[in-house]
Structures are given as C-alpha cells and as structure tokens.
Design a protein around this motif. Structure first.
Motif, short mmCIF file in Angstrom:
data_model
loop_
_atom_site.label_atom_id
_atom_site.label_comp_id
_atom_site.label_asym_id
_atom_site.label_seq_id
_atom_site.Cartn_x
_atom_site.Cartn_y
_atom_site.Cartn_z
N GLU A 109 0.43 -1.34 0.09
CA GLU A 109 0.01 -0.03 0.09
C GLU A 109 0.97 1.08 -0.33
OE1 GLU A 109 -3.59 2.34 2.71
OE2 GLU A 109 -2.42 0.47 3.66
N THR A 110 0.36 2.27 -0.71
CA THR A 110 1.42 3.36 -0.56
C THR A 110 0.91 4.23 0.47
OG1 THR A 110 1.04 3.53 -3.04
CG2 THR A 110 1.63 5.64 -1.72
N GLY A 111 1.98 5.01 1.38
CA GLY A 111 2.21 6.00 2.17
C GLY A 111 2.99 6.80 2.25
N LEU A 112 2.19 7.64 3.03
CA LEU A 112 3.51 8.86 3.30
C LEU A 112 4.27 8.49 4.09
CD1 LEU A 112 4.01 11.97 2.53
CD2 LEU A 112 2.14 12.09 5.38
N LEU A 113 5.61 8.35 3.54
CA LEU A 113 7.01 8.41 4.56
C LEU A 113 7.32 9.86 4.77
CD1 LEU A 113 9.76 7.00 4.90
CD2 LEU A 113 10.79 8.50 3.01
#
Length: 482
Positions: free
Chosen positions: A283-287
């Motif tokens: 899942e794409t997430g904010l680093l």
C-alpha cells in the motif's frame, strides 16, 4: 518574478557578501540598489569592474596569501554550525534555504564511500553544483580524494565520449539523464568504457533495465534522500526499481514509517484516538521519519512557518515528532522500498521540482486568467510529471494562446511552464477551500476524458494551441517532444 526570487534567496540567508560570475553581472545589477541599501558587498569575478557599487574579485584572489587560514578564523565552528544553504522549491511559494550544517555535510560526503567509490576512481559530474546531487558528488569527491570531471552542461551525445576520454569510472545521475542516454542512437561501442558505478536517484525500472542491457554491467546505486530531510535510503542489493530496503538496524537507529495519507485533503489519516496509521505492505503511504537528536530536522533559514509545516506532531503517541518528507512510497513482501509520487504542491519534471503555487501565481498574472489550479500529469515514457493547469477566464475576456505563451516564457523556466491547459467555468475546492487535484490528475490531458476545451504548449508556433485527438496520440506515442 526573477528579481523577486533572487532577492528572496539572498535575503533569507542573511549573507553580507555576494560573489557572482561575470556572465551574471547584468542580473545582479537589477537588484544592486536593494543590495546596497542592505549594506551587502558585491563582487564580480573579473579583473576590473567600473560599475558603482560593484567590485572586481579576480585581482583580489591573485593577491591572496597561500598560507593556511589562522585557527582563530574557524575557532568557533562546530559540527552544528551552518556549512552551506541549499535552496529547494519545497512544496509552496518561493524557494526555501535548507540549512546544511557540518555534521550533515560530512554525512552527505560519505555517500560515495558507502557506494564503493575509492581514491583511484574518476567521477563524472554533469549536474549543476547548486543541485543537491551535484553538490554531493563534489563534496564526496573531496572526502575520497578522487579526480572529478566537471561538465558545465549535460550532453547525452557527448556523455560516453567524455567518459572514455577521461577514463571515468563513476557517474552521477538523476532519472532524466539516464532516460536521455537510453534515447540516444545505439552505437557499436556503447559498452566500451570503464564506468563501473552509477550513483543517483529517480531512475525508472524500465529505463534501469534498458540502461544495463545497453551499456553493460554497471552497479547502479539508487538512493532516496531530500535536501532538508533527516534520513535516507540506498539500494545496496541492486533490486531494479527500488530505492532501498527496510532494515531492522537502520529503522532502529533512524525510526521511520509509511503512514496512510488522504491525497485529496492533503493530510495523514488518523484513527479514532487521533494517531496516524501505518500503511500495509504493498500500500502506498507517506514516508515520515522521527526527529531525534541523532536525526535532527534543522529546517529552513529564517522561515519558522515553513519549517513547522514539515513537522508532524502526535504521530503514534503523544508528543512524538516526525519529519514529513512529502513523498509517497510503498514496500513489497521482501521489504524493498519503492518511490511512488510527491504529494501536495510539488511535482518533478526534467529533474526539477516545480512549485504548483508559484506557477499558479504566475498564470493569474496573465491578462486572460482569473484562477489557476496547477498539477502534474504522467506521460508514457517520460520521467516525472508534465505541468498542466485547469484555468478559469476573466469575465468578458477571450483566451489568447499567443499572449499566454509570451507570458510564461518571460516569467517561468522551461521546465515549469504548463504543457497542457484545460479551460473551465469554475474550479472545484474541498470543504476547507483547498483546490482539488485528484480528479484532474486522473483525467490527465486526454480529449476522450476531458470534455472542456484543451490546449497544449506549441513551441514551434509559440502559442497554446487546441489539443486535438491526433496531437494527443502523437504525445502519447512519443512523437512530439516535450
């Protein structure tokens, strides 16, 4: 706009001396009265200078002593002292001066050592030295004590000839430069060189594969970092497309996480207790990375507001503090990290960060434009995102493509000029009056999906021209150079 940006960049640093190359003399003259009011000493790299308020500098260099500087000159310099300011467009407004202290400078300089560069190597740098990547290559070369080959401007046609001529063993790249190299006509001697290591960031997986197939077994050290950030990754394993790998020891020393993010509202998603939630694998997430004594976030010079905007409070527990990278990443089942996109008000094009707010401000200065919502759209086969704007026209004013072309040409660098426009009767905003970009980005610039008038920047005709289905397919297929 150019003079406003230049004055801003100089003033926020607090510098009292300006040294400029001879070819920039006229640019400096535009802001000279203001600099003189601020008691700034201005020097030009010439042997003589007759302009009032400016001084020559080359003659003074020739008169300087060759002896080492006295210790007293640097007696108060510590690892926490400012070493250099690197300007970043960040996410909004005018450029910001990210303060790099000596501790961070040393950390940046050790990158080449980590990548396997040794003192006998020869490094080729064709990126601007004001760019973090070019600057890092230069300081790393000093730390390694190696030979560097500097080219004033990147040339895809001369790249490998330069490498052969100067026995280059290490090259530095950004994603765009690798794509440009792969797009050059194939030659019989493509693999005839001594390059063994390539260090950089932003290379797409398909370009990575093509580069290795065509130019030989070069060890590509893809990394992730940001100018003002407090942590970084490097892809030691050479996994194509990855920027690094989740490592227990790395994560323990420099805690970080990928968290769920609402791209429409521009904020992290939080649970019922008000805490952020980690993104699942795939899942794409904010680093985000924790701000600690070992991994500080120094911030921007004389800009507390922008510095605070990059901080996230109460992330996983009360009073914890994290740095918001502004980048979306994902991890696979093996723990490899992949860069996905930038959030908010910045996108990358031609290897440069483009501030959508700054471009919007320029567009609304044009006679025919009332409002502008700027964002980036993907184009097949191209790195980054090309600029596009949804605009509304002033009441009673017709769209003038030729006039708008002249306007953006005068006020924006080539990489920041919107390549596509869509003219709307109004612009959609969220409940908190933030311009909505998600749907616009998804629709792109396809005439089949966009029902309002579409235009593209035609550099041959020096105008914004109607975007027909035929032109759209030419762009999609790579037949029209942007």
């Amino acid at each position: 706009m150019r003079t406003k940006s230049l004055l801003h960049c100089f003033s926020c640093s607090g510098a009292k001396v300006l040294i400029a190359a001879e070819e920039l003399k006229e640019t400096v003259e535009e802001i000279l009265p203001t600099l003189m009011e601020q008691n700034v000493s201005v020097y030009i790299l010439t042997d003589e200078c007759t302009t009032a308020g400016m001084h020559s500098f080359k003659d003074k260099i020739s008169q300087a002593s060759g002896e080492p500087l006295p210790i007293r000159v640097r007696s108060r310099v510590t690892l926490g002292s400012p070493a250099v300011y690197i300007y970043t467009s960040g996410t909004t407004g005018l450029p910001k001066a990210a303060m790099i202290n000596y501790q961070r400078l040393w950390a940046m300089s050790f990158l080449q050592s980590i990548a396997g560069v040794c003192s006998t190597d020869v490094m080729y740098i064709n990126l601007p030295l004001y760019h973090t990547a070019g600057f890092m290559g230069f300081t790393g070369a000093i730390e390694r004590g190696i030979t560097i080959v500097l080219r004033s401007k990147f040339s895809a046609s001369q790249f490998w000839e330069d490498c052969r001529k100067f026995n280059v063993t290490v090259i530095q790249y950004i994603g765009e430069t690798m794509r440009y190299l792969c797009n050059t006509p194939e030659k019989y001697n493509d693999k005839n060189h001594k390059v063994k290591i390539a260090i950089g960031n932003g290379i797409r997986a398909d370009v990575w594969k093509e580069f290795l197939n065509r130019f030989g077994n070069i060890s590509i050290k893809e990394l992730y970092a940001s100018t003002e950030g407090n942590m970084s990754f490097i892809n030691y394993a050479g996994k194509i497309g990855a920027v690094g790998r989740v490592n227990f020891f790395h994560k323990r020393a420099f805690p970080y996480a990928l968290i769920k993010y609402d791209t429409e509202e521009g904020d992290p998603l939080r649970d019922s207790k008000g805490f952020c939630m980690e993104a699942a694998k795939g899942e794409t997430g904010l680093l985000i990375s924790q701000i600690t004594q070992k991994a500080p976030f120094i911030g921007y010079a004389r800009d507390l507001q922008q510095t605070e905007r990059k901080r996230l409070h109460n992330v996983f527990q009360k009073s914890d503090l994290y740095f918001n990278t502004g980048d979306l990443l994902s991890t696979d089942q093996e723990g490899f990290l992949y860069f996905q996109d930038r959030i908010g008000d910045t996108f990358r094009w031609k290897g440069e960060n483009v501030s959508t707010n700054e471009v919007s401000d320029i567009l609304t200065m044009a006679h025919c434009i009332e409002e502008a919502n700027v964002y980036g759209v993907q184009i097949p086969g191209q790195e980054g995102r090309a600029g596009m704007a949804a605009i509304t026209l002033r009441e009673g004013v017709q769209f003038d493509g030729a006039s708008l072309f002249k306007h953006v040409e005068a006020y924006l660098p080539a990489y920041a000029r919107p390549r596509f426009l869509r003219i709307q009767s109004s612009l959609s905003v969220t409940g908190t009056f933030k311009q909505m970009k998600g749907k616009l980005v998804g629709e792109g610039f396809s005439p089949d999906r966009v029902t309002v008038p579409l235009f593209f920047l035609d550099e041959k005709l020096r105008s914004y021209q109607p975007l027909t289905p035929q032109i759209f397919h030419t762009v999609e297929s790579g037949g029209l150079k942007l």
